[in-house]
Scaffold this motif. Structure first.
Motif, PDB file in Angstrom:
ATOM      1  N   ILE A 212      -1.982  -9.188  22.404  1.00 15.36           N
ATOM      2  CA  ILE A 212      -1.841  -7.857  21.804  1.00 15.36           C
ATOM      3  C   ILE A 212      -1.090  -7.966  20.486  1.00 15.36           C
ATOM      4  CG2 ILE A 212      -0.864  -5.555  22.114  1.00 15.36           C
ATOM      5  CD1 ILE A 212      -1.235  -5.920  25.116  1.00 15.36           C
ATOM      6  N   THR A 213      -1.679  -7.455  19.413  1.00 13.50           N
ATOM      7  CA  THR A 213      -1.058  -7.518  18.085  1.00 13.50           C
ATOM      8  C   THR A 213      -0.695  -6.137  17.544  1.00 13.50           C
ATOM      9  OG1 THR A 213      -3.243  -7.474  17.033  1.00 13.50           O
ATOM     10  CG2 THR A 213      -2.283  -9.641  17.503  1.00 13.50           C
ATOM     11  N   GLU A 214      -1.244  -5.080  18.134  1.00 11.64           N
ATOM     12  CA  GLU A 214      -0.943  -3.729  17.671  1.00 11.64           C
ATOM     13  C   GLU A 214      -1.146  -2.729  18.797  1.00 11.64           C
ATOM     14  OE1 GLU A 214      -5.132  -2.100  15.854  1.00 11.64           O
ATOM     15  OE2 GLU A 214      -3.887  -3.318  14.522  1.00 11.64           O
ATOM     16  N   VAL A 215      -0.543  -1.573  18.632  1.00  9.19           N
ATOM     17  CA  VAL A 215      -0.757  -0.457  19.555  1.00  9.19           C
ATOM     18  C   VAL A 215      -1.127   0.767  18.732  1.00  9.19           C
ATOM     19  CG1 VAL A 215       0.778  -1.325  21.347  1.00  9.19           C
ATOM     20  CG2 VAL A 215       1.702   0.149  19.543  1.00  9.19           C
ATOM     21  N   LYS A 216      -1.776   1.715  19.370  1.00 10.46           N
ATOM     22  CA  LYS A 216      -2.222   2.920  18.669  1.00 10.46           C
ATOM     23  C   LYS A 216      -1.543   4.157  19.238  1.00 10.46           C
ATOM     24  CE  LYS A 216      -6.781   1.160  17.362  1.00 10.46           C
ATOM     25  NZ  LYS A 216      -8.252   1.375  17.428  1.00 10.46           N
ATOM     26  N   THR A 217      -1.561   5.192  18.419  1.00 11.74           N
ATOM     27  CA  THR A 217      -1.074   6.490  18.877  1.00 11.74           C
ATOM     28  C   THR A 217      -2.265   7.323  19.332  1.00 11.74           C
ATOM     29  OG1 THR A 217      -1.311   7.669  16.767  1.00 11.74           O
ATOM     30  CG2 THR A 217       0.708   6.376  17.096  1.00 11.74           C
ATOM     31  N   VAL A 218      -1.966   8.450  19.935  1.00 17.42           N
ATOM     32  CA  VAL A 218      -3.038   9.396  20.239  1.00 17.42           C
ATOM     33  C   VAL A 218      -3.644   9.857  18.913  1.00 17.42           C
ATOM     34  CG1 VAL A 218      -2.010  10.176  22.402  1.00 17.42           C
ATOM     35  CG2 VAL A 218      -1.402  11.320  20.267  1.00 17.42           C
ATOM     36  N   PRO A 219      -4.921  10.216  18.884  1.00 20.69           N
ATOM     37  CA  PRO A 219      -5.535  10.677  17.631  1.00 20.69           C
ATOM     38  C   PRO A 219      -4.796  11.884  17.049  1.00 20.69           C
ATOM     39  CG  PRO A 219      -7.215  10.238  19.286  1.00 20.69           C
ATOM     40  CD  PRO A 219      -5.898  10.149  19.990  1.00 20.69           C
ATOM     41  N   VAL A 220      -4.650  11.881  15.731  1.00 20.53           N
ATOM     42  CA  VAL A 220      -3.967  12.971  15.030  1.00 20.53           C
ATOM     43  C   VAL A 220      -5.016  13.854  14.357  1.00 20.53           C
ATOM     44  CG1 VAL A 220      -2.338  13.562  13.201  1.00 20.53           C
ATOM     45  CG2 VAL A 220      -1.913  11.570  14.659  1.00 20.53           C
ATOM     46  N   SER A 221      -4.995  15.129  14.677  1.00 22.31           N
ATOM     47  CA  SER A 221      -5.953  16.064  14.089  1.00 22.31           C
ATOM     48  C   SER A 221      -5.412  16.595  12.762  1.00 22.31           C
ATOM     49  CB  SER A 221      -6.209  17.228  15.050  1.00 22.31           C
ATOM     50  OG  SER A 221      -7.048  18.190  14.440  1.00 22.31           O
ATOM     51  N   ILE A 222      -6.232  16.507  11.716  1.00 20.87           N
ATOM     52  CA  ILE A 222      -5.830  17.024  10.399  1.00 20.87           C
ATOM     53  C   ILE A 222      -6.839  18.045   9.884  1.00 20.87           C
ATOM     54  CG2 ILE A 222      -4.593  14.909   9.806  1.00 20.87           C
ATOM     55  CD1 ILE A 222      -6.992  14.059   8.142  1.00 20.87           C
ATOM     56  N   GLU A 223      -7.684  18.515  10.761  1.00 15.99           N
ATOM     57  CA  GLU A 223      -8.790  19.381  10.357  1.00 15.99           C
ATOM     58  C   GLU A 223      -8.323  20.656   9.664  1.00 15.99           C
ATOM     59  OE1 GLU A 223     -12.695  21.575  12.356  1.00 15.99           O
ATOM     60  OE2 GLU A 223     -11.317  20.397  13.588  1.00 15.99           O
ATOM     61  N   LYS A 224      -7.189  21.218  10.116  1.00 17.66           N
ATOM     62  CA  LYS A 224      -6.730  22.494   9.565  1.00 17.66           C
ATOM     63  C   LYS A 224      -5.605  22.321   8.547  1.00 17.66           C
ATOM     64  CE  LYS A 224      -8.007  25.081  13.715  1.00 17.66           C
ATOM     65  NZ  LYS A 224      -7.537  25.985  14.794  1.00 17.66           N
ATOM     66  N   GLU A 225      -5.265  21.078   8.226  1.00 14.45           N
ATOM     67  CA  GLU A 225      -4.165  20.832   7.290  1.00 14.45           C
ATOM     68  C   GLU A 225      -4.678  20.849   5.852  1.00 14.45           C
ATOM     69  OE1 GLU A 225      -1.209  20.768   8.390  1.00 14.45           O
ATOM     70  OE2 GLU A 225      -1.633  20.564  10.527  1.00 14.45           O
ATOM     71  N   THR A 226      -3.898  21.487   4.964  1.00 14.18           N
ATOM     72  CA  THR A 226      -4.282  21.568   3.549  1.00 14.18           C
ATOM     73  C   THR A 226      -3.174  21.068   2.629  1.00 14.18           C
ATOM     74  OG1 THR A 226      -3.509  23.869   3.461  1.00 14.18           O
ATOM     75  CG2 THR A 226      -5.838  23.507   3.959  1.00 14.18           C
ATOM     76  N   SER A 227      -2.097  20.545   3.221  1.00 15.52           N
ATOM     77  CA  SER A 227      -0.987  20.015   2.423  1.00 15.52           C
ATOM     78  C   SER A 227      -0.279  18.938   3.241  1.00 15.52           C
ATOM     79  CB  SER A 227      -0.014  21.141   2.042  1.00 15.52           C
ATOM     80  OG  SER A 227       0.515  21.752   3.207  1.00 15.52           O
ATOM     81  N   ALA A 228       0.784  18.368   2.683  1.00 14.83           N
ATOM     82  CA  ALA A 228       1.514  17.303   3.372  1.00 14.83           C
ATOM     83  C   ALA A 228       2.137  17.841   4.662  1.00 14.83           C
ATOM     84  CB  ALA A 228       2.584  16.737   2.452  1.00 14.83           C
ATOM     85  N   PHE A 229       2.124  17.027   5.714  1.00 13.13           N
ATOM     86  CA  PHE A 229       2.706  17.443   6.988  1.00 13.13           C
ATOM     87  C   PHE A 229       3.153  16.210   7.771  1.00 13.13           C
ATOM     88  CE2 PHE A 229      -1.506  16.248   8.216  1.00 13.13           C
ATOM     89  CZ  PHE A 229      -1.413  15.845   9.539  1.00 13.13           C
ATOM     90  N   SER A 230       3.989  16.438   8.785  1.00 12.82           N
ATOM     91  CA  SER A 230       4.463  15.380   9.682  1.00 12.82           C
ATOM     92  C   SER A 230       4.272  15.833  11.120  1.00 12.82           C
ATOM     93  CB  SER A 230       5.941  15.062   9.424  1.00 12.82           C
ATOM     94  OG  SER A 230       6.126  14.538   8.124  1.00 12.82           O
ATOM     95  N   VAL A 231       4.048  14.865  12.002  1.00 14.33           N
ATOM     96  CA  VAL A 231       3.826  15.182  13.405  1.00 14.33           C
ATOM     97  C   VAL A 231       4.303  14.018  14.266  1.00 14.33           C
ATOM     98  CG1 VAL A 231       1.475  14.238  13.416  1.00 14.33           C
ATOM     99  CG2 VAL A 231       2.107  15.990  15.077  1.00 14.33           C
ATOM    100  N   ASP A 232       4.817  14.327  15.464  1.00 10.53           N
ATOM    101  CA  ASP A 232       5.190  13.294  16.429  1.00 10.53           C
ATOM    102  C   ASP A 232       3.964  12.953  17.266  1.00 10.53           C
ATOM    103  OD1 ASP A 232       7.832  13.179  15.611  1.00 10.53           O
ATOM    104  OD2 ASP A 232       8.457  14.773  16.976  1.00 10.53           O
ATOM    105  N   ALA A 233       3.669  11.662  17.359  1.00 11.12           N
ATOM    106  CA  ALA A 233       2.481  11.218  18.094  1.00 11.12           C
ATOM    107  C   ALA A 233       2.889  10.249  19.197  1.00 11.12           C
ATOM    108  CB  ALA A 233       1.485  10.550  17.152  1.00 11.12           C
ATOM    109  N   GLU A 234       2.304  10.436  20.362  1.00 13.63           N
ATOM    110  CA  GLU A 234       2.616   9.588  21.512  1.00 13.63           C
ATOM    111  C   GLU A 234       1.890   8.249  21.404  1.00 13.63           C
ATOM    112  OE1 GLU A 234       2.350   9.802  26.417  1.00 13.63           O
ATOM    113  OE2 GLU A 234       1.722  11.488  25.163  1.00 13.63           O
TER     114      GLU A 234
END
Length: 357
Positions: A212-234
């Motif tokens: 194992i060389t990497e792990v992923k987060t849950v998919p992040v939805s950006i469909e409704k975003e129109t500017s810079a934003f931050s989110v906590d991802a599991e």
């Protein structure tokens, strides 16, 4: 010699005596019937009461005997008893734990009350792993380790053996990656998403974790975003045997900007200013093509009628009848501060001033 009056009285007395006798004869059967009927009803009532009571008692005794006989008769039942894997050193890990049974299926035999008591108790089976090191072991379920009430028999048990794969516990840092969908139409991601922290420590069996060389987060939805934003991802474990040593989530920062697009308008007519009434002017070519670039929301709402292509009137004043001149076209359009002209073809046109006669 009897007088007529005495005969009359004697006849009347005889008539009254006959009526009394007749009434008595009629009443005697009625009274006797009533007396006999009453005696029969009392006797029947007494008999019925005594028989019904005996019948109830008989049914109660029979039901009690049937219930007792069935309740205490032998009964077979399938039960599941949980397994506890205990006392394995922290330096080692059960590599196949996700695939090990969590319960042992046992079929027991006993009276109904005994079987019920088994179902109500917190009976479990402990698998002692103390002293075990790296390797594969076969553990046989010992029937004596199953703590059951007296006189309860074990008919069958499944599985009888458990294969244990014990491996060395390994920890290491790996990169964190994320997956994002597409933004709304007219927007795009600027640069790369920023993930904090960018690496995390994972723990698991050595033979699993080394690949194992990497792990992923849950998919992040950006469909409704129109500017810079931050989110906590599991974080998502790449294998059920892999655990995260310290954190379960990361912070993802994304920059969303409006897409810059281009749009070309073809065949826009070049318009002239004021010219003398007795003159006319010809333009070659009569139309030009122009390409714009700007934010999606503005370019998408820009139409041909919003664009004005013309020439400076000062050049027309310099022309004499029959003369020609090549001049640059000028243009006007809305939102000049955000929309720019990329290209105009041709940039110049030929003006010729002629007389109307």
């Amino acid at each position: 010699m009897t007088s007529p009056q005495n005969k009359k009285n004697s006849a009347h007395a005889t008539q009254q005596t006959d009526k009394a006798a007749s009434f008595k004869n009629k009443m005697m059967p009625t009274a006797l019937g009533a007396w006999i009927g009453g005696k029969l009803r009392n006797l029947l009532k007494r008999f019925t009461t005594i028989s019904f009571g005996r019948l109830v008692v008989a049914f109660f005794l029979a039901g009690t005997m049937w219930f007792t006989a069935n309740y205490e008769s032998d009964l077979e039942k399938n039960v599941e008893i949980p397994i506890n894997y205990l006392n394995l050193s922290s330096s080692f890990i059960l590599s196949n734990k996700p695939y090990l049974p969590s319960n042992i299926k046992i079929r027991i035999k006993g009276t109904r009350s005994q079987v019920s008591s088994v179902l109500k108790t917190n009976t479990s089976i402990d698998v002692d792993l103390s002293g075990k090191t790296r390797g594969i072991y076969t553990h046989r379920i010992n029937l004596e380790s199953v703590n059951l009430p007296r006189n309860v028999q074990i008919v069958s048990i499944s599985p009888r053996e458990i294969n244990l794969d014990i491996d060395t516990t390994v920890e290491k840092f790996v990169a964190v990656k994320t997956e994002m969908g597409d933004p709304s139409l007219g927007y795009q991601i600027k640069g790369e998403a920023k993930i904090i922290p960018s690496t995390v420590r994972i723990k698991g069996p050595g033979k699993v974790i080394r690949n194992i060389t990497e792990v992923k987060t849950v998919p992040v939805s950006i469909e409704k975003e129109t500017s810079a934003f931050s989110v906590d991802a599991e974080l998502i474990s790449p294998d059920s045997r892999i655990e995260f040593s310290e954190i379960q989530t990361v912070k993802i920062s994304v920059k969303i900007v409006e897409t810059s697009i281009e749009k070309t308008f073809k065949g826009l007519k070049v318009k002239t200013g004021k010219i003398p009434e007795d003159k006319k002017i010809s333009i070659e070519p009569e139309a030009v093509n122009i390409k714009f670039q700007g934010p999606y929301s503005l370019i998408n709402k820009l139409y041909g009628e919003d664009i004005k292509i013309s020439i400076n009137e000062k050049f027309i004043k310099k022309l004499s009848t029959g003369s020609s001149m090549r001049v640059e076209v000028i243009y006007d359009y809305p939102h000049k501060d955000k929309i720019s002209v990329v290209e105009i073809v041709p940039k110049t046109v030929k003006l010729t001033l002629e007389s109307k006669k």
